[in-house]
Design an enzyme around this catalytic site. Sequence first.
Site, PDB file in Angstrom:
ATOM      1  N   ASP A 115      31.316 101.712  64.301  1.00 32.12           N
ATOM      2  CA  ASP A 115      31.003 100.256  64.689  1.00 32.12           C
ATOM      3  C   ASP A 115      30.246 100.081  65.933  1.00 32.12           C
ATOM      4  OD1 ASP A 115      32.803  99.655  66.709  1.00 32.12           O
ATOM      5  OD2 ASP A 115      34.433  99.624  65.351  1.00 32.12           O
ATOM      6  N   ILE A 116      29.785  98.724  65.896  1.00 30.87           N
ATOM      7  CA  ILE A 116      28.950  98.268  67.147  1.00 30.87           C
ATOM      8  C   ILE A 116      29.611  98.428  68.348  1.00 30.87           C
ATOM      9  CG2 ILE A 116      29.398  96.087  66.896  1.00 30.87           C
ATOM     10  CD1 ILE A 116      26.367  95.597  67.481  1.00 30.87           C
TER      11      ILE A 116
END
Length: 286
Positions: A115-116
Amino acid sequence: MPKKDQPQGERLQKVLANAGFGSRREVERWIEAGEVVVNGEVATLGDRVTPDDRITVRGKKVGSWRLKEQEHRVLIYNKPEGELVTRSDPEGRPTVFRRLPKPKSGRWIAVGRLDINTSGLLLFTTDGELANKLMHPSQRIEREYAVRVLGDVIEEKLKQLVNGVELEDGPARFEDIVESGGEGSNRWFHVVIVEGRNREVRRLWEAVDLKVSRLKRVRFGSVILDSSVAAGKWRDLEKKELEGLLDDAGVPAGKTGRSYASPKSRSKPVPKGKKKRAAKKSVWRR
């Protein structure tokens, strides 16, 4: 197309996935929707093709050179926080693909996602079949993360995490938890999972009322993120690393039927002493 009693070539969805048109699942959906045509006829799942066949995918003709066996590459990339594992973002945020070299053929396929807000090891390959094997749950390939946890981490909660907790998409657990440093309300651990569910590491800690403040993947199977790859940089896997990864995927080196490119001269060699994680303090296992 070849007759059913005389199968020739490879399955259509496998050929198109290996050529970089998309994942095998994507290609199968296009075939089922009638968007793939072979030699003037709408293709069906299970059809086999050779480089001599005329193929059109979603209205675009496929060059015969893309159907021939290509030399594949496998890269290790050190993802910084703030990058998305996607080819494009409507909001214009940076993606991991902008930093990768352009392959001679096919396209880069990410082996799983981060994820980011998660950094660390990502693998990319032009070999769709290898990517599928590495991501398939049946392989149970270990993913190791360094995680900084905020909160009161008592032993009872750690035992819960290795014995298993219930998440919204089913039971999950850590295979291994090793404390590796920190003090006060911020403590570092190394954890191992064998699935690739969305935000699984974060959700496991949240299930016992603890918050992840930093998360970095440091290992995928036998491939370790070492100091030779700085944040935002990449390199080709060395021969020994590639052999180990193929073994992780259940495909012994030399029996893949495919060839892989040798590391580029600009790639840094793997250090003799790979980066070691912090000395173990306590270990929790099931």
